[in-house]
Scaffold this active site. Structure first.
Site, short mmCIF file in Angstrom:
data_model
loop_
_atom_site.label_atom_id
_atom_site.label_comp_id
_atom_site.label_asym_id
_atom_site.label_seq_id
_atom_site.Cartn_x
_atom_site.Cartn_y
_atom_site.Cartn_z
CE1 TYR A 257 -3.88 2.29 0.99
CE2 TYR A 257 -2.14 3.41 2.19
CZ TYR A 257 -3.41 3.41 1.65
OH TYR A 257 -4.22 4.51 1.79
CD1 TRP B 27 -0.83 7.91 -1.08
CD2 TRP B 27 -0.89 9.43 -2.73
NE1 TRP B 27 -2.02 8.58 -0.99
CE2 TRP B 27 -2.08 9.52 -1.98
CE3 TRP B 27 -0.70 10.28 -3.81
CZ2 TRP B 27 -3.09 10.43 -2.29
CZ3 TRP B 27 -1.70 11.19 -4.11
CH2 TRP B 27 -2.88 11.25 -3.36
#
Length: 784
Positions: free
Chosen positions: A124, A126
């Site tokens: 997980y 960005w």
């Protein structure tokens, strides 16, 4: 100066000569080089507000904290099974061939010994905004073609509300297109910005930021309309808009909403017709608000004692909301807490009581703080993107915020969204494009959990806290060292951006695509992974999807070769832009034809489905639950509440190492905002190093004394890199002020199992000892 856009046509935007066009989450970029080295970067799109994130490409490329070579933890390389050495062991540099051999052999061993369901590849975070070099997608593609893996579900941003909203509205809502900013400027009379700071968060996007969203904030300011910001902190948005600030106790938004609702109901000012036509279950909610079900009327006076806003102000809010065209614009922080599902459910219920859902400028919006939402959608042109391949549907999953529980409690059952699930037994973790040691709550608990797998592998550009906690680290390129494509804005494709390679891969870094292609090759699955395509083959294919879409609507569009050669942002405006989109307008106009995807087809203020789950921490209608820790449950040991907002000068933990630190660090540490009176009681002045601590951990930070935070709460910004003083010691001091050393790992509820960092209590004291150096921004020790 940008080229004037012709309606209905794409045009190339002007740019400075001798610059290369690329992009990041914080926008399209023009990058200048001298003698092959980046010397300057700036935004490519017209902007009226500075975005400092765009200025530090050189920092990203040349940082001393880059992972330069394939590295293996010494104990792991020598066969030492002591996993508690992670994070404090010496590192050994190895060749790429050796690194590939270690990773490939280990994944094969674990699969053969335990099965693919023992490999976690959720990864997980960005990652890169590009269509091809999306590290998490590439990792999952590799794991899928070679046998499968355990994945996670949901996200940290909206973990509670995205599980709740399908029962209320028939969709997760938090990532849906919102009523346009233009409509708000034209029609909204009262704008309520509730626990949101869009001036900061609109600087970034999941793809690449489009600055027009911030321009609309300026238009709202100039409009002269009434604006109220409800927030424990007087945010940059509140200050920019010169809005009324209503400081609220952390974690008490539901109580405030109930107090407003009680005023409306008791004065019979709620919209009976809207509630009858478009909602179900208001009667059950009203009985609760009036105290008929629990002998506790949720009056303004009751709410005031909890939320810290006086009762007369709460009543005035109710009167103002119903008398004006009101937009309730909420952030996501108010659901990142224990019982977080209740916050947005209550907010939607309040909007329904006002009867303005589906009207121009009225209702609610749960997604104005992110990814240029609220701008005008174009004709549907989209780029293609790499996919994760065909998943093995028999693989287990767990909610993403439960990763530490999953690692520590294999085969244990838990509740989630009406199901009873079992945590898998994870033996190998592979992470690429994320930093859980910055974003996961209760870091000390996560450290213990991270000791459980037999192997941890990380692809990384930088020596993040997560990379330091791995066994094998593979050096990955930044987005400036490879070719890619992206768009500006997630909901509004007004610009297509060539992410041209700016410089060759630095040191021995490789891009994730090449890393996973080689690993797939060693597993005999290269063709399945690459499909025989090179980097440029993929980009041409992704671009062709946009080209074909433009052709269908008779819009002139350059070929890929023309686009790539031009090396400029390609910008588009439709001939007839839709400036007037209103969320739920279709439903309001025809609730039968456009019924919602809930069991009733309506907004469910009371959900029979949720009620039948029989959870003690999530009832059938919005409910005030007292949290285990929050501003109303402080004590002598932990007398202050903690809130963890986003900071202006990074994206979560990205760029935390960069020169942007000069804008916010205090005495070499992360800043902590503390109220003037709370500081005076502790002998603290701005610039002091302070220790923030509770039962879970302790951190050092630099004090910023201010009246811009509610008394009794301190704000420590999320994303600060974890810098443990000595991992061999339990509860070791974090030298750099990572707030998750202090926050709770507990899930939001049995329904959503989201993360809940904003219900935390702490103590703060002036640090009288000599503060150790923050060394996390230096590379770790290694040997050849």
């Amino acid at each position: 100066m940008n080229t004037t856009l012709e309606q209905g046509k794409f045009v190339f935007l002007d740019k400075p000569e001798n610059t290369i066009t690329t992009a990041a989450h914080w926008g399209a970029l023009n990058v200048a080089l001298e003698n092959g080295r980046v010397v300057r970067s700036e935004g490519s799109l017209a902007k009226n507000h500075q975005n400092e994130l765009q200025d530090v490409v050189a920092d990203q490329l040349y940082s001393s904290v880059r992972v330069k070579y394939p590295m293996v933890r010494k104990g792991y390389l020598e066969g030492d099974k002591d996993t508690t050495l992670r994070g404090r062991d010496e590192w050994v540099r190895v060749s790429w061939d050796k690194a590939f051999e270690l990773v490939s052999n280990e994944i094969q061993r674990v699969r053969q010994q335990y099965g693919s369901e023992s490999i976690f590849g959720g990864s997980y975070g960005w990652y890169s905004c590009g269509s091809l070099h999306a590290s998490r997608t590439l990792l999952q593609r590799y794991l899928n073609v070679t046998g499968g893996f355990i994945n996670s579900k949901g996200d940290y941003s909206t973990g509670a509300v995205q599980v709740m909203m399908p029962y209320v509205l028939g969709n997760i809502e938090v990532y849906a297109q919102q009523t346009s900013w233009h409509t708000i400027v034209e029609n909204t009379e009262l704008l309520v910005i509730w626990s949101s700071n869009p001036l900061n968060t609109l600087r970034i996007a999941w793809t690449s930021a489009e600055p027009e969203g911030i321009d609309y904030l300026a238009k709202i300011k100039a409009s002269g309309k009434r604006i109220i910001c409800i927030d424990p902190v007087k945010s940059e948005t509140c200050q920019f808009l010169e809005a009324e600030w209503l400081p609220i106790n952390t974690g008490t938004d539901v109580a405030l909403i109930l107090g407003i609702a009680h005023t409306l109901i008791s004065e019979n000012k709620h919209d009976h017709d809207f509630l009858a036509k478009y909602t179900v279950g208001f009667e059950q909610f009203a009985d609760y608000v009036l105290g008929k079900t629990d002998n506790q009327p949720k009056t303004a006076e009751w709410a005031s004692k909890i939320c810290g806003i006086d009762a007369e102000t709460i009543k005035e809010l109710a009167h103002a909301f119903i008398a004006n065209r009101t937009m309730l614009m909420s952030g996501w922080g108010l659901q990142r807490l224990q019982h977080g599902e209740q916050s947005h459910w209550a907010l939607v219920t309040l909007a329904a009581m006002l009867g303005q859902i589906g009207l121009p400028g009225g209702g609610f919006g749960l997604n104005y703080r992110y990814s240029t939402n609220g701008l005008n959608a174009n004709s549907g042109i989209r780029l293609g993107a790499i996919n994760a391949g065909k998943p093995n549907l028999n693989m287990p999953f767990f909610p993403v915020a439960r990763i530490a529980d999953a690692l520590l409690n294999p085969n244990q059952t838990y509740d989630y969204n009406g199901q009873t699930l079992v945590y898998p037994d994870v033996k190998l973790v592979y992470w690429a494009g994320g930093n859980p040691f910055a974003h996961h709550p209760d870091t000390n608990y996560l450290v213990k959990a991270w000791h459980q797998p037999e192997t941890v592998i990380v692809n990384e550009c930088y020596w993040t806290p997560t990379a330091r906690m791995a066994d094998i680290v593979l050096p990955a390129t930044t987005s400036y060292e490879r070719n890619d494509l992206t768009v500006a804005g997630d909901y509004v494709v007004k610009h297509i951006i060539p992410m041209k390679q700016v410089v060759p891969p630095q040191f021995e870094a490789k891009n994730d695509y090449d890393i996973f292609a080689e690993l797939a090759k060693r597993a005999g699955k290269e063709q399945e992974f690459t499909e025989g395509k090179s980097e440029m083959d993929w980009l041409k294919e992704f671009y062709q999807i946009a080209y074909d879409a433009a052709e269908k609507i008779n819009t002139p569009f350059p070929t890929f070769d023309e686009f790539w050669t031009e090396n400029k942002v390609l910008s588009f405006e439709t001939e007839n832009q839709n400036n007037t989109f209103v969320r739920y307008q279709d439903y309001r106009n025809d609730p039968i034809k456009h019924k919602l995807a809930t069991p009733s087809g309506k907004i469910e203020i009371f959900s029979e489905t949720v009620a039948n789950m029989n959870y003690d921490d999530c009832k059938g209608h919005p409910t005030w639950f007292e949290h285990q820790e929050y501003s109303g449950k402080t004590n002598e040991v932990e007398p202050l509440a903690l809130v963890t907002p986003h900071i202006k000068y990074r994206l979560h933990s990205q760029l935390a190492y960069s020169s942007l630190r000069q804008y916010y660090e205090v005495n070499g540490r992360e800043p902590v905002l503390i109220h003037t009176q709370d500081a005076a009681e502790r002998g603290i002045t701005s610039g002091d190093i302070v220790r923030i601590f509770n039962k879970r951990g302790q951190v050092l930070a630099g004090a910023v004394v201010s009246d811009g935070i509610i008394k009794g709460t301190v704000a420590l910004y999320e994303g600060g890199w974890y810098a443990p003083q000595d991992l061999s010691q339990p509860n070791t001091l974090c030298l750099n002020g990572n707030p998750n050393v202090l926050t709770k790992n507990d899930g939001s509820s049995k329904l959503g199992q989201g993360n809940a960092p904003n219900t935390t209590t702490v103590q703060v004291e002036k640090f009288e000892l000599e503060a150790p150096e923050v060394a996390v921004f230096n590379p770790p020790q290694f040997s050849e």
